[in-house]
Design an enzyme around this catalytic site. Structure first.
Site, PDB file in Angstrom:
ATOM      1  N   CYS A 177      47.733  60.475  67.977  1.00 55.23           N
ATOM      2  CA  CYS A 177      47.267  61.805  68.136  1.00 55.23           C
ATOM      3  C   CYS A 177      45.888  61.587  67.641  1.00 55.23           C
ATOM      4  O   CYS A 177      45.620  61.185  66.505  1.00 55.23           O
ATOM      5  CB  CYS A 177      47.954  62.928  67.028  1.00 55.23           C
ATOM      6  SG  CYS A 177      46.955  64.308  66.890  1.00 55.23           S
ATOM      7  N   CYS A 209      51.895  65.466  69.557  1.00 52.88           N
ATOM      8  CA  CYS A 209      51.835  64.959  68.486  1.00 52.88           C
ATOM      9  C   CYS A 209      53.309  65.250  67.811  1.00 52.88           C
ATOM     10  O   CYS A 209      53.766  66.153  67.962  1.00 52.88           O
ATOM     11  CB  CYS A 209      50.636  65.549  67.693  1.00 52.88           C
ATOM     12  SG  CYS A 209      50.596  65.029  65.840  1.00 52.88           S
ATOM     13  N   CYS A 214      50.857  70.016  63.481  1.00 49.69           N
ATOM     14  CA  CYS A 214      49.756  69.759  64.253  1.00 49.69           C
ATOM     15  C   CYS A 214      49.785  69.951  65.891  1.00 49.69           C
ATOM     16  O   CYS A 214      49.403  70.990  66.485  1.00 49.69           O
ATOM     17  CB  CYS A 214      49.415  68.205  64.325  1.00 49.69           C
ATOM     18  SG  CYS A 214      48.071  67.717  65.415  1.00 49.69           S
ATOM     19  N   CYS A 237      50.229  46.625  80.370  1.00 49.39           N
ATOM     20  CA  CYS A 237      49.852  45.156  81.093  1.00 49.39           C
ATOM     21  C   CYS A 237      49.053  45.394  82.312  1.00 49.39           C
ATOM     22  O   CYS A 237      48.142  44.614  82.692  1.00 49.39           O
ATOM     23  CB  CYS A 237      51.115  44.504  81.507  1.00 49.39           C
ATOM     24  SG  CYS A 237      52.016  45.100  82.907  1.00 49.39           S
ATOM     25  N   HIS A 264      55.128  43.592  86.606  1.00 53.36           N
ATOM     26  CA  HIS A 264      54.296  43.007  85.713  1.00 53.36           C
ATOM     27  C   HIS A 264      53.137  42.378  86.711  1.00 53.36           C
ATOM     28  O   HIS A 264      53.220  42.211  87.803  1.00 53.36           O
ATOM     29  CB  HIS A 264      55.031  41.797  84.897  1.00 53.36           C
ATOM     30  CG  HIS A 264      54.277  41.329  83.636  1.00 53.36           C
ATOM     31  ND1 HIS A 264      53.606  42.212  82.990  1.00 53.36           N
ATOM     32  CD2 HIS A 264      53.936  39.939  83.039  1.00 53.36           C
ATOM     33  CE1 HIS A 264      53.058  41.324  82.056  1.00 53.36           C
ATOM     34  NE2 HIS A 264      53.299  40.251  82.360  1.00 53.36           N
ATOM     35  N   ASP A 281      48.094  34.894  81.000  1.00 54.98           N
ATOM     36  CA  ASP A 281      48.582  36.167  80.578  1.00 54.98           C
ATOM     37  C   ASP A 281      47.855  36.891  79.304  1.00 54.98           C
ATOM     38  O   ASP A 281      48.227  36.299  78.428  1.00 54.98           O
ATOM     39  CB  ASP A 281      50.140  36.268  80.471  1.00 54.98           C
ATOM     40  CG  ASP A 281      50.487  37.796  80.554  1.00 54.98           C
ATOM     41  OD1 ASP A 281      50.040  38.547  79.816  1.00 54.98           O
ATOM     42  OD2 ASP A 281      51.908  37.723  80.855  1.00 54.98           O
ATOM     43  N   GLU A 284      49.877  38.273  76.369  1.00 52.81           N
ATOM     44  CA  GLU A 284      50.529  37.319  75.870  1.00 52.81           C
ATOM     45  C   GLU A 284      49.791  36.161  75.156  1.00 52.81           C
ATOM     46  O   GLU A 284      50.219  35.365  74.527  1.00 52.81           O
ATOM     47  CB  GLU A 284      51.400  36.570  76.519  1.00 52.81           C
ATOM     48  CG  GLU A 284      52.606  37.479  77.065  1.00 52.81           C
ATOM     49  CD  GLU A 284      53.673  37.795  76.019  1.00 52.81           C
ATOM     50  OE1 GLU A 284      54.433  36.821  75.530  1.00 52.81           O
ATOM     51  OE2 GLU A 284      53.541  39.061  75.438  1.00 52.81           O
TER      52      GLU A 284
HETATM   53 ZN   LIG Z   1      48.584  65.275  65.431  1.00 54.69          ZN
END
Ligand SMILES: [Zn+2]
Length: 443
Positions: A177, A209, A214, A237, A264, A281, A284
């Site tokens: 948030c 949130c 909030c 990714c 991926h 990658d 990773e």
């Molecule tokens: Zn919040």
């Protein structure tokens, strides 16, 4: 046995590994095809006895011809490329053509210069210089004629990779948030706002949130433009591979964007030093660990297709070394059609090139095909080495697997610094806790 074979196999002699691998492959192929033949024969016998075909007046029929399996042992038999005909193949073709545009979008000199301003070049080049000197010294200590493991430009990309993962880009599942920095909960998709759309986000995920007082909404536009990602510096990714690959291009490497059908994407960089494409990658921080997804993550893969500005290549065999264990059926199009699509994309990318350039790239494609073929052969040879003579004679493979060095490497990488990431990523890459940028909590 022929005398030439005996001569080649004398203990202590240097073994012709290609020849050996070919023989082992052949033997393994026979084991498999005998097995397959037996299965097919028994199946066709069953089906015939249960429901005889009208024209089948009890005359013994020859066994049904063995169909080529969808993967593995017979993949290396040359196929004649075939244009897509059916709707499914055409869909696959259109998808691959549109995926193949990704690396083209990085070819913008002005923006690449811009990208270079973001990278701490001095730090990267210093690290690369140092590492390549160490590798050089290591090679020299091993004796004359030994080549360093990686060249200078490889070390530049390795340094870029470390910086990118450790201090530049952030993995974000749910964005925090921005009002109170609390975790958020996904509530679906939102229509992109004009400025989000202008910056290339076609999809916007919406989060709320988790703190009731909030309750603010948080938008997560999935930017598809590598240059926008230099500012947002976050994503999953897709964003990681897109932005990192573009930066590799910016530092002067030849780069590929590899799409995998099991959701991926990653990068390949051409090593001039090693004369081959290297798996990278960014998520990773993995360099040259093509077995990461299979041996490391235990995934099964069907298609891994690499796209670059000057070509396209089915590189699945680089990532699936043991088809029996890690391949899934490739059913999006017949293999001959996939070859045709790859040829088509290559031809398109090379249409404006000189004859010499085309020739050079064709040579490169051939070398890579040989490399990929040899990888499959050596892993088949490895499988065969686990079979006993009895197994080969009876067509069984029952030995427990022996660890091999690449598997070990992949497993090690899984348990090192990346285990944290895999844990956070969770099963489907969703629902894991937020990972915030240490220096900027609003990200
Ligand atoms: Zn919040």
């Amino acid at each position: 046995m022929e005398p030439s074979h005996q001569a080649r196999r004398r203990p202590g002699d240097a073994v012709d590994t290609d020849q050996l691998a070919n023989e082992l492959t052949e033997r393994f192929r026979q084991v498999l095809s005998t097995k397959r033949m037996n299965e097919l024969t028994s199946r066709s016998v069953q089906s015939r006895s249960s429901s005889p075909a009208p024209r089948d007046f009890g005359t013994p029929q020859p066994p049904a011809p063995a169909l080529p399996p969808s993967y593995s042992s017979l993949r290396n038999i040359p196929l004649v490329p075939q244009a897509p005909q059916d709707a499914r193949s055409l869909r696959f073709k259109n998808m691959l053509h549109s995926l193949s545009n990704m690396p083209m979008r990085w070819e913008n000199p002005g923006l690449l210069d811009e990208a270079l301003r973001v990278i701490p070049l001095e730090q990267i080049y210093n690290e690369a210089e140092e590492e390549s000197q160490i590798l050089q010294a290591e090679a020299e200590s091993l004796g004359s004629g030994k080549k360093a493991a990686w060249g200078y430009q490889d070390c530049v990309v390795r340094a870029l990779l470390r910086w990118f993962k450790r201090s530049f880009f952030t993995w974000v599942n749910n964005p925090p948030c921005s009002r109170c920095y609390s975790p958020t909960i996904g509530v679906g998709m939102a229509a992109p706002l004009p400025d989000e759309q202008a910056r290339g986000a076609n999809q916007v995920e919406l989060y709320r949130c988790s703190v009731d007082q909030c309750g603010a909404f948080e938008r997560y536009p999935r930017y598809n433009d590598a240059f926008v990602l230099l500012q947002t510096r976050r994503g999953r990714c897709g964003e990681w591979a897109n932005c990192f690959s573009m930066l590799c291009r910016a530092v002067g490497s030849r780069v590929r964007w590899v799409w995998n059908s099991e959701d991926h994407v990653w990068t390949e960089v051409y090593s001039v030093h090693r004369k081959r494409w290297v798996h990278v990658d960014a998520c990773e921080e993995a360099w040259d660990k093509p077995r990461l997804y299979t041996d490391g993550w235990g995934k099964k893969l069907s298609y891994c297709i690499a796209f670059s500005v000057d070509g396209a290549m089915d590189v699945t065999r680089r990532y699936v070394r043991d088809p029996a264990k890690h391949a899934i059926e490739r059913n999006r199009a017949p293999e001959a059609v996939l070859l045709h699509i790859m040829d088509e994309i290559r031809a398109m990318r090379r249409s404006n090139m000189s004859k010499q350039d085309k020739f050079r790239l064709e040579g490169e494609d051939m070398r890579e095909n040989r490399e990929l073929r040899n990888q499959v052969i050596s892993s088949i040879a490895h499988e065969v080495s686990k079979l006993s003579v009895d197994d080969i004679l009876s067509g069984r493979s029952s030995r427990p697997p022996r660890p091999d060095p690449d598997t070990q490497k992949a497993l090690e990488s899984r348990t090192s610094g990346n285990s944290e990431w895999i844990r956070q990523r969770g099963e489907g890459g969703r629902g894991a806790p937020n990972q915030q940028h240490p220096r900027d909590p609003t990200r």
